[in-house]
Write a protein that holds these residues in place. Structure first.
Motif, PDB file in Angstrom:
ATOM      1  N   MET A 146      58.962  62.665  67.275  1.00 25.55           N
ATOM      2  CA  MET A 146      58.479  62.963  66.076  1.00 25.55           C
ATOM      3  C   MET A 146      57.366  64.094  65.863  1.00 25.55           C
ATOM      4  SD  MET A 146      57.503  61.762  62.603  1.00 25.55           S
ATOM      5  CE  MET A 146      58.503  60.408  62.496  1.00 25.55           C
ATOM      6  N   LEU A 147      56.101  63.973  66.679  1.00 28.12           N
ATOM      7  CA  LEU A 147      55.391  65.160  66.856  1.00 28.12           C
ATOM      8  C   LEU A 147      55.719  66.021  67.731  1.00 28.12           C
ATOM      9  CD1 LEU A 147      52.124  63.411  65.740  1.00 28.12           C
ATOM     10  CD2 LEU A 147      53.680  64.297  64.577  1.00 28.12           C
ATOM     11  N   LYS A 148      56.962  66.092  68.453  1.00 27.47           N
ATOM     12  CA  LYS A 148      57.327  67.128  69.145  1.00 27.47           C
ATOM     13  C   LYS A 148      58.159  67.817  68.403  1.00 27.47           C
ATOM     14  CE  LYS A 148      57.865  64.857  73.533  1.00 27.47           C
ATOM     15  NZ  LYS A 148      58.906  63.752  74.072  1.00 27.47           N
ATOM     16  N   LEU A 149      58.185  69.242  68.662  1.00 26.63           N
ATOM     17  CA  LEU A 149      58.672  70.338  67.879  1.00 26.63           C
ATOM     18  C   LEU A 149      59.801  70.917  68.470  1.00 26.63           C
ATOM     19  CD1 LEU A 149      55.252  72.320  67.332  1.00 26.63           C
ATOM     20  CD2 LEU A 149      56.745  71.582  65.417  1.00 26.63           C
ATOM     21  N   ASN A 150      60.921  70.708  67.802  1.00 20.08           N
ATOM     22  CA  ASN A 150      62.182  71.342  68.371  1.00 20.08           C
ATOM     23  C   ASN A 150      62.213  72.854  67.921  1.00 20.08           C
ATOM     24  OD1 ASN A 150      63.143  71.518  65.785  1.00 20.08           O
ATOM     25  ND2 ASN A 150      64.328  69.518  65.944  1.00 20.08           N
ATOM     26  N   LYS A 151      63.174  73.486  68.150  1.00 20.59           N
ATOM     27  CA  LYS A 151      63.268  74.880  68.016  1.00 20.59           C
ATOM     28  C   LYS A 151      63.195  75.418  66.381  1.00 20.59           C
ATOM     29  CE  LYS A 151      65.818  78.614  70.658  1.00 20.59           C
ATOM     30  NZ  LYS A 151      67.077  78.770  71.148  1.00 20.59           N
ATOM     31  N   LEU A 152      63.898  74.522  65.625  1.00 17.78           N
ATOM     32  CA  LEU A 152      63.895  74.862  64.323  1.00 17.78           C
ATOM     33  C   LEU A 152      62.454  74.541  63.711  1.00 17.78           C
ATOM     34  CD1 LEU A 152      65.465  75.461  61.553  1.00 17.78           C
ATOM     35  CD2 LEU A 152      65.858  72.854  61.318  1.00 17.78           C
ATOM     36  N   GLN A 153      62.084  73.500  64.082  1.00 16.90           N
ATOM     37  CA  GLN A 153      60.690  72.994  63.571  1.00 16.90           C
ATOM     38  C   GLN A 153      59.363  73.947  64.037  1.00 16.90           C
ATOM     39  OE1 GLN A 153      60.556  69.323  65.163  1.00 16.90           O
ATOM     40  NE2 GLN A 153      61.571  68.254  63.282  1.00 16.90           N
ATOM     41  N   THR A 154      59.638  74.684  65.318  1.00 18.75           N
ATOM     42  CA  THR A 154      58.744  75.741  65.925  1.00 18.75           C
ATOM     43  C   THR A 154      58.678  76.738  65.125  1.00 18.75           C
ATOM     44  OG1 THR A 154      59.388  74.864  68.018  1.00 18.75           O
ATOM     45  CG2 THR A 154      57.898  76.929  67.992  1.00 18.75           C
ATOM     46  N   ARG A 155      60.005  77.289  64.609  1.00 19.61           N
ATOM     47  CA  ARG A 155      60.197  78.310  63.604  1.00 19.61           C
ATOM     48  C   ARG A 155      59.577  78.071  62.326  1.00 19.61           C
ATOM     49  NH1 ARG A 155      66.054  80.141  63.703  1.00 19.61           N
ATOM     50  NH2 ARG A 155      65.899  79.147  61.610  1.00 19.61           N
ATOM     51  N   ARG A 202      56.286  54.724  63.560  1.00 17.03           N
ATOM     52  CA  ARG A 202      56.356  53.802  62.846  1.00 17.03           C
ATOM     53  C   ARG A 202      55.702  53.939  61.742  1.00 17.03           C
ATOM     54  NH1 ARG A 202      56.024  48.884  67.102  1.00 17.03           N
ATOM     55  NH2 ARG A 202      58.108  48.908  67.873  1.00 17.03           N
ATOM     56  N   VAL A 203      54.362  54.291  61.678  1.00 16.19           N
ATOM     57  CA  VAL A 203      53.560  54.441  60.452  1.00 16.19           C
ATOM     58  C   VAL A 203      54.077  55.359  59.441  1.00 16.19           C
ATOM     59  CG1 VAL A 203      51.428  55.285  59.449  1.00 16.19           C
ATOM     60  CG2 VAL A 203      51.361  53.528  61.336  1.00 16.19           C
ATOM     61  N   MET A 204      54.644  56.549  59.780  1.00 20.82           N
ATOM     62  CA  MET A 204      55.184  57.634  59.006  1.00 20.82           C
ATOM     63  C   MET A 204      56.468  56.888  58.332  1.00 20.82           C
ATOM     64  SD  MET A 204      54.033  61.062  60.594  1.00 20.82           S
ATOM     65  CE  MET A 204      52.440  61.463  60.492  1.00 20.82           C
ATOM     66  N   SER A 205      57.421  55.900  58.822  1.00 19.22           N
ATOM     67  CA  SER A 205      58.317  55.754  58.205  1.00 19.22           C
ATOM     68  C   SER A 205      58.197  54.596  57.184  1.00 19.22           C
ATOM     69  CB  SER A 205      59.599  55.013  59.530  1.00 19.22           C
ATOM     70  OG  SER A 205      59.270  53.811  59.469  1.00 19.22           O
ATOM     71  N   PHE A 256      53.116  69.104  57.103  1.00 22.97           N
ATOM     72  CA  PHE A 256      53.717  68.122  57.915  1.00 22.97           C
ATOM     73  C   PHE A 256      55.065  67.840  57.247  1.00 22.97           C
ATOM     74  CE2 PHE A 256      50.004  67.263  60.534  1.00 22.97           C
ATOM     75  CZ  PHE A 256      50.492  66.322  61.205  1.00 22.97           C
ATOM     76  N   GLY A 257      55.043  68.052  56.047  1.00 21.47           N
ATOM     77  CA  GLY A 257      56.517  67.552  55.250  1.00 21.47           C
ATOM     78  C   GLY A 257      57.347  68.944  55.461  1.00 21.47           C
ATOM     79  N   LEU A 258      56.575  70.018  55.543  1.00 22.52           N
ATOM     80  CA  LEU A 258      57.535  71.195  55.430  1.00 22.52           C
ATOM     81  C   LEU A 258      58.145  71.414  57.069  1.00 22.52           C
ATOM     82  CD1 LEU A 258      55.793  73.870  53.417  1.00 22.52           C
ATOM     83  CD2 LEU A 258      58.253  72.776  52.990  1.00 22.52           C
ATOM     84  N   ILE A 259      57.422  71.095  57.975  1.00 26.83           N
ATOM     85  CA  ILE A 259      57.762  71.318  59.222  1.00 26.83           C
ATOM     86  C   ILE A 259      58.622  70.188  59.868  1.00 26.83           C
ATOM     87  CG2 ILE A 259      56.966  71.371  61.741  1.00 26.83           C
ATOM     88  CD1 ILE A 259      54.638  72.848  60.625  1.00 26.83           C
ATOM     89  N   TRP A 260      58.191  68.982  59.489  1.00 30.68           N
ATOM     90  CA  TRP A 260      59.003  67.606  60.058  1.00 30.68           C
ATOM     91  C   TRP A 260      59.844  67.325  59.079  1.00 30.68           C
ATOM     92  CZ3 TRP A 260      54.064  68.264  62.422  1.00 30.68           C
ATOM     93  CH2 TRP A 260      54.001  68.734  63.486  1.00 30.68           C
ATOM     94  N   ARG A 261      59.998  67.704  57.930  1.00 25.41           N
ATOM     95  CA  ARG A 261      60.919  67.070  56.751  1.00 25.41           C
ATOM     96  C   ARG A 261      60.540  65.435  56.600  1.00 25.41           C
ATOM     97  NH1 ARG A 261      64.003  71.704  55.802  1.00 25.41           N
ATOM     98  NH2 ARG A 261      62.042  72.985  55.746  1.00 25.41           N
ATOM     99  N   LEU A 262      59.295  65.288  56.549  1.00 29.20           N
ATOM    100  CA  LEU A 262      58.920  63.705  56.287  1.00 29.20           C
ATOM    101  C   LEU A 262      58.726  63.233  54.847  1.00 29.20           C
ATOM    102  CD1 LEU A 262      55.879  63.683  58.920  1.00 29.20           C
ATOM    103  CD2 LEU A 262      57.834  62.756  59.338  1.00 29.20           C
ATOM    104  N   LYS A 263      59.460  62.319  54.678  1.00 25.86           N
ATOM    105  CA  LYS A 263      59.467  61.797  53.246  1.00 25.86           C
ATOM    106  C   LYS A 263      58.165  61.393  52.977  1.00 25.86           C
ATOM    107  CE  LYS A 263      62.314  58.888  50.734  1.00 25.86           C
ATOM    108  NZ  LYS A 263      63.211  57.478  51.140  1.00 25.86           N
ATOM    109  N   LEU A 264      57.449  60.587  53.720  1.00 21.94           N
ATOM    110  CA  LEU A 264      56.018  59.981  53.576  1.00 21.94           C
ATOM    111  C   LEU A 264      55.147  61.157  53.250  1.00 21.94           C
ATOM    112  CD1 LEU A 264      54.708  57.420  53.312  1.00 21.94           C
ATOM    113  CD2 LEU A 264      54.149  57.603  55.511  1.00 21.94           C
ATOM    114  N   ALA A 265      55.286  62.496  53.931  1.00 19.86           N
ATOM    115  CA  ALA A 265      54.160  63.423  53.865  1.00 19.86           C
ATOM    116  C   ALA A 265      54.440  64.037  52.278  1.00 19.86           C
ATOM    117  CB  ALA A 265      54.540  64.584  54.919  1.00 19.86           C
ATOM    118  N   PHE A 266      55.569  63.960  51.982  1.00 20.71           N
ATOM    119  CA  PHE A 266      55.691  64.815  50.617  1.00 20.71           C
ATOM    120  C   PHE A 266      55.389  63.782  49.366  1.00 20.71           C
ATOM    121  CE2 PHE A 266      59.330  67.328  52.664  1.00 20.71           C
ATOM    122  CZ  PHE A 266      58.678  68.401  52.353  1.00 20.71           C
ATOM    123  N   ALA A 267      55.405  62.577  49.812  1.00 21.12           N
ATOM    124  CA  ALA A 267      54.680  61.526  48.932  1.00 21.12           C
ATOM    125  C   ALA A 267      53.464  61.550  48.926  1.00 21.12           C
ATOM    126  CB  ALA A 267      55.508  60.052  49.246  1.00 21.12           C
TER     127      ALA A 267
END
Lengths: 147, 248
Positions: free
Chosen positions: A1-10, B20-23, B93-104
């Protein structure tokens, strides 16, 4: 989750670049607008700016202790605003705000008087009181003043 | 690989916890457990803050009893900035990891932040008339706070204007990040420029410029307002996530 893959790093780099660019742009804009954003001139700045009589601006500073003179039978008040370097006499006709005290800050809106060019007087049409960020009970204030 | 180093173990456990918390499903049970604690903190801090601020604290030497509006104005102003910061972190967080919860979190915080900004402006205005002599002046602090109110309005408008959920989330997140420039400007406006508004009373690293008997109720009120934000956010999130999953 909090690891960054290539796309996320970009994506992270894009966001960092966006924020950096925005901060830079905002900083430059605010720096160039500095004079317009300042609410008032200090007495030193006002004397340096050499504005013509009748040009409205705000003058801010400390009300010099012991300088307030109230005219009898009129609402006319004379006092001196100082920034502890230069000082300027101000004349105002009207009701002063409660917190207008000698030694406290005040902002006067108005313009230079036209009468005598040698001794500059600021004719105010509005006075605002400025207070500082210190809050304390009266007893504590009295004690601090004794020291 | 029988023995993992302790640090690595802790890190991986943190990661599992966050995942877990973020799902959404796990978030619900986690939020459910936290909610009563937030309510308890809110009630206790608000009770102490109100009684302490309105009755126990002594009157100010300069402003007299009128200074007590500080106990509402300062927490409102603090939260208007804090909520925006939370939204900006959530947007990133939402933009980088595409987390639904972050956008919410970002979307559901916006109306709360807007209300606190509005209250900060209104209470400040009511305080300004008797003390400064004016309801409003275009000084840097007041103007930048007004811009924050418009930012919140713009964020809400943009999000509701876009019919596509994903597009709305992403576009709003970028707007939130762009608007974040205003937050340091509001905070430092009183140091960078001449303003009618005075400087900060509460200091993080230095002693605050307020007598302790007046300070503690103020801190309690700030804690109470933060707890209120947490409660309102959890309730709003629960409602939003449920209605969203129901719609699908």
């Amino acid at each position: 989750m909090l690891k960054l893959n290539k796309l996320q790093t970009r994506r992270l780099y894009y966001l960092l670049a966006l924020m950096l660019g925005l901060a830079l742009a905002a900083g430059l804009i605010l720096y160039s607008l500095k004079q317009n954003i300042n609410l008032f001139f200090t007495p030193s700045q006002a004397l340096q700016a050499n504005l013509p009589a009748g040009h409205r601006f705000r003058l801010g500073g400390q009300v010099k202790p012991g300088s307030v003179i109230r005219e009898k039978n009129r609402l006319q008040v004379h006092f001196i605003l100082t920034d502890l370097k230069r000082e300027l006499p101000v004349t105002y006709s009207g009701i002063l705000p409660d917190l207008f005290r000698e030694g406290n800050g005040a902002i006067a809106e108005g313009s230079w008087g036209t009468a005598s060019q040698s001794k500059k007087t600021f004719i105010a049409t509005e006075i605002l009181a400025k207070h500082d960020e210190n809050y304390m009970p009266r007893a504590m204030y009295e004690e601090l003043r004794k020291k | 690989m029988f023995k993992k180093p302790l640090l690595q173990k802790m890190l991986s456990q943190t990661q599992v916890f966050l995942t877990r918390v973020m799902s959404p499903p796990y978030f619900f049970s986690f939020a459910e457990k936290c909610l009563p604690w937030f309510v308890a903190v809110f009630v206790a801090a608000l009770a102490y803050g109100l009684i302490g601020g309105l009755f126990l604290a002594p009157a100010d030497y300069l402003q007299g009893e009128g200074f007590r509006i500080l106990y509402v104005h300062v927490p409102c102003a603090f939260l208007s900035l804090m909520i925006y910061s939370v939204m900006a972190v959530a947007a990133a967080f939402g933009l980088i990891w595409r987390l639904k919860l972050a956008f919410a979190v970002m979307r559901q915080s916006a109306p709360l932040g807007m209300v606190f900004t509005f209250l900060a402006l209104v209470t400040g205005s009511l305080w300004g008339k008797p003390m400064w002599g004016t309801y409003w002046i275009w000084d840097a602090r007041l103007t930048s706070e007004l811009i924050l109110l418009f930012l919140y309005l713009g964020i809400l408008a943009l999000h509701s204007a876009l019919p596509n959920r994903r597009l709305a989330d992403h576009a709003t997140a970028i707007l939130v990040l762009i608007g974040f420039v205003d937050i340091p400007i509001i905070h430092y406006s009183v140091n960078w420029w001449n303003t009618l508004h005075q400087g900060s009373t509460l200091r993080l690293l230095a002693p605050s410029l307020i007598a302790p008997s007046m300070l503690y109720p103020l801190l309690a009120m700030t804690v109470a307002f933060c707890a209120y934000y947490a409660i309102a956010l959890i309730l709003r999130l629960r409602c939003a996530l449920l209605s969203e999953s129901g719609a699908r």
